[in-house]
Design an enzyme around this catalytic site. Structure first.
Site, PDB file in Angstrom:
ATOM      1  N   LYS A 172      75.361  -3.384 141.251  1.00 31.00           N
ATOM      2  CA  LYS A 172      76.279  -2.783 142.220  1.00 31.00           C
ATOM      3  C   LYS A 172      77.241  -1.870 141.473  1.00 31.00           C
ATOM      4  O   LYS A 172      77.991  -2.306 140.612  1.00 31.00           O
ATOM      5  CB  LYS A 172      77.056  -3.872 142.959  1.00 31.00           C
ATOM      6  CG  LYS A 172      78.170  -3.364 143.874  1.00 31.00           C
ATOM      7  CD  LYS A 172      79.003  -4.503 144.429  1.00 31.00           C
ATOM      8  CE  LYS A 172      80.232  -4.018 145.181  1.00 31.00           C
ATOM      9  NZ  LYS A 172      81.087  -5.126 145.665  1.00 31.00           N
TER      10      LYS A 172
ATOM     11  N   ASP B 155      86.548   0.885 145.573  1.00 31.58           N
ATOM     12  CA  ASP B 155      86.331   0.296 146.895  1.00 31.58           C
ATOM     13  C   ASP B 155      87.649   0.213 147.658  1.00 31.58           C
ATOM     14  O   ASP B 155      88.461  -0.680 147.420  1.00 31.58           O
ATOM     15  CB  ASP B 155      85.710  -1.099 146.754  1.00 31.58           C
ATOM     16  CG  ASP B 155      85.423  -1.738 148.107  1.00 31.58           C
ATOM     17  OD1 ASP B 155      85.382  -0.998 149.109  1.00 31.58           O
ATOM     18  OD2 ASP B 155      85.241  -2.961 148.149  1.00 31.58           O
TER      19      ASP B 155
ATOM     20  N   LYS C 255      91.374  -2.299 152.670  1.00 27.66           N
ATOM     21  CA  LYS C 255      92.027  -3.360 151.930  1.00 27.66           C
ATOM     22  C   LYS C 255      93.539  -3.136 151.909  1.00 27.66           C
ATOM     23  O   LYS C 255      94.017  -2.021 152.132  1.00 27.66           O
ATOM     24  CB  LYS C 255      91.519  -3.378 150.482  1.00 27.66           C
ATOM     25  CG  LYS C 255      90.052  -3.728 150.298  1.00 27.66           C
ATOM     26  CD  LYS C 255      89.680  -3.657 148.824  1.00 27.66           C
ATOM     27  CE  LYS C 255      88.217  -3.974 148.571  1.00 27.66           C
ATOM     28  NZ  LYS C 255      87.910  -5.386 148.772  1.00 27.66           N
TER      29      LYS C 255
ATOM     30  N   ASP D 166      84.825  -2.679 140.749  1.00 23.87           N
ATOM     31  CA  ASP D 166      83.752  -3.042 141.673  1.00 23.87           C
ATOM     32  C   ASP D 166      82.397  -2.493 141.250  1.00 23.87           C
ATOM     33  O   ASP D 166      81.409  -2.682 141.951  1.00 23.87           O
ATOM     34  CB  ASP D 166      84.101  -2.581 143.094  1.00 23.87           C
ATOM     35  CG  ASP D 166      83.617  -3.563 144.147  1.00 23.87           C
ATOM     36  OD1 ASP D 166      83.329  -4.717 143.791  1.00 23.87           O
ATOM     37  OD2 ASP D 166      83.515  -3.179 145.325  1.00 23.87           O
TER      38      ASP D 166
ATOM     39  N   ASP E 174      83.978  -3.221 154.432  1.00 28.05           N
ATOM     40  CA  ASP E 174      84.348  -3.752 153.121  1.00 28.05           C
ATOM     41  C   ASP E 174      83.298  -4.715 152.585  1.00 28.05           C
ATOM     42  O   ASP E 174      83.433  -5.227 151.484  1.00 28.05           O
ATOM     43  CB  ASP E 174      85.711  -4.451 153.210  1.00 28.05           C
ATOM     44  CG  ASP E 174      86.329  -4.692 151.846  1.00 28.05           C
ATOM     45  OD1 ASP E 174      85.958  -3.977 150.898  1.00 28.05           O
ATOM     46  OD2 ASP E 174      87.182  -5.592 151.727  1.00 28.05           O
TER      47      ASP E 174
ATOM     48  N   ARG F  95      76.625  -5.410 149.368  1.00 29.40           N
ATOM     49  CA  ARG F  95      75.308  -5.908 149.761  1.00 29.40           C
ATOM     50  C   ARG F  95      74.471  -4.805 150.398  1.00 29.40           C
ATOM     51  O   ARG F  95      73.239  -4.838 150.343  1.00 29.40           O
ATOM     52  CB  ARG F  95      75.462  -7.095 150.704  1.00 29.40           C
ATOM     53  CG  ARG F  95      76.129  -6.792 152.029  1.00 29.40           C
ATOM     54  CD  ARG F  95      76.696  -8.006 152.723  1.00 29.40           C
ATOM     55  NE  ARG F  95      77.874  -8.519 152.035  1.00 29.40           N
ATOM     56  CZ  ARG F  95      78.567  -9.587 152.424  1.00 29.40           C
ATOM     57  NH1 ARG F  95      78.197 -10.274 153.500  1.00 29.40           N
ATOM     58  NH2 ARG F  95      79.626  -9.987 151.761  1.00 29.40           N
TER      59      ARG F  95
END
Length: 429
Positions: free
Chosen positions: A192, A197, A204, A215, A274, A278
């Site tokens: 990833k 992010d 966030k 991230d 967020d 995945r």
């Protein structure tokens, strides 16, 4: 000027340093007193942090040190900004420690870099350049960038990254020491690579966003592991897939309620922008599965739920394959890196239901609800082979520390690179 020397002693520290002192100073440097300690590694790490706090630019490990003791010191002594250098003890492990340390410095530097300086394209470029410097002509690299991702059908990486002015990238690197184009792929590493992010429209908090340069820790970790394995003489064909994007807000960003259709036909409703990691990993896992490799390891700073469960000392291990899971845990134990199994079953695939698609990308609850780390793993399991054979998912709870502790510096840890490299060397599918 003589180099600051650090040695180990089984004797107690002189009384004037304190009754329970584990560190004393001499004219030559410092002595770490490990005698009587129930956990010598912890004592050494704490000493490493204290010595680093003195601002010493170079240390020499003198006397008798085991490999694990030297590595424990290095992990704690090496701070993010202007790290000091280490002269290893004259032991049989010196060359191996130098290889591991080079991989550690690369991994930490990449994660600790600013999000402004590390765009998705820059992440892919730096990863490729480092592996090419180690693997030479055994390495080939291809990238798909920006709108070309949409045309190629890599919907997760494209949609997560399209809100940024800096385009998303899918890197495929092939390390093939056999030189044969038809050689089977022994393993695939999927990382990833979210270089920043914001959370997207599921934005966030400022505090939650502060450390989100980390991230892309999964991409850095698998790249560092592959580079280490190559430097150790890896003779297997391994592919490295990095799913790189910035998750930002703009008029072109993906939105809650969108439905993405993946190459394998699976449809995914976005209920949380967020929960983007995945989504990009799904593309990587589809491509990894296409290679037919008997081992697929994906790594990601994926869920806060894993950190809640394990703290910052362990990476979470998920696998539907008992053999692969045991091998990963054994590799971690052999390298003295913290890995801990968390549950994943077939039913976890159904933990994020949607009325509008085959699945949602999360649950519309804070942190994805109860069992969030397992639910995320269940989502990912939809993108590998039906039984999950040979697949290991690592949720990297121990990849990054927002502030220094008594044992670790602030920033990236690099924990996991040695264990994943061992998996590449040893695993037999």
């Amino acid at each position: 000027m003589s180099i600051f020397s650090v040695s180990l002693s089984s004797d107690k520290a002189p009384a004037h340093w304190g009754e329970n002192a584990k560190l004393s100073m001499t004219a030559e440097g410092a002595v770490v007193h490990v005698g009587g300690a129930s956990d010598t590694v912890r004592v050494i790490r704490q000493a490493g942090r204290r010595i680093d706090g003195l601002g010493i630019a170079e240390v020499k490990l003198s006397g008798e040190w085991s490999k694990d003791q030297q590595w424990a010191f290095a992990m704690s002594y090496t701070r993010a900004r202007k790290p000091g250098s280490i002269i290893w003890a004259e032991t049989a492990d010196k060359d191996e420690l130098e290889r591991c340390y080079a991989a550690l410095l690369f991994t930490r530097s990449l994660v600790n870099d600013t999000p402004e300086d590390l765009s998705p394209e820059t992440l892919a470029l730096r990863a490729a350049q480092w592996i090419e410097s180690l693997g030479g002509d055994k390495v080939t690299v291809s990238t798909i960038v920006g709108e070309a991702l949409k045309e190629a059908g890599w919907t997760g990486i494209y949609n997560v990254g399209r809100g940024s002015e800096r385009p998303p990238v899918f890197l495929e690197l092939d390390y093939n020491p056999t030189g044969k184009e038809d050689a089977p792929v022994d393993a695939v590493l999927v990382g990833k690579g979210i270089t920043f992010d914001s959370g997207g429209y599921s934005i966030k908090s400022s505090e939650g966003m502060l450390d989100m340069k980390c991230d892309m820790g999964g991409a850095a970790t698998v790249t560092g592991a592959l580079g280490l394995a190559i430097s150790q003489g890896l003779n297997k064909r391994v592919k490295l897939l990095l799913c790189c994007a910035e998750n930002l807000i703009s008029g072109h960003a993906y939105k809650l309620g969108d439905v993405l259709t993946y190459k394998n036909g699976l449809t995914v409703e976005i209920v949380n922008t967020d929960a983007e990691g995945r989504l990009v990993l799904a593309d990587g896992l589809i491509r990894a599965t296409e290679t037919g490799a008997p081992l697929i390891i994906n790594a990601a700073t994926l869920t806060g739920a894993a950190t809640v469960a394990l703290g910052n000392e362990y990476h979470a291990v998920f696998s539907m394959d008992e053999k692969a899971r045991a091998a990963m845990l054994d590799a971690g134990k052999a390298e003295n890196e913290g890995f801990w199994p968390l549950p994943i079953e077939k039913f976890h695939q159904d933990k994020c239901p949607s009325a509008f698609a085959d699945t949602a990308n999360s649950r519309a609850q804070k942190g994805g609800g109860a069992g969030g780390a397992s639910n995320a793993a269940g989502f990912l399991s939809r993108f590998v082979n039906e039984e999950g054979t040979g697949w290991v998912h690592l949720d990297l709870a121990a990849a990054y520390h927002g502030s220094a502790t008594a044992e670790m510096p602030a920033g990236a840890t690099g924990i996991g690179i040695r264990s994943i490299a061992r998996m590449l060397q040893d695993y037999q599918g």
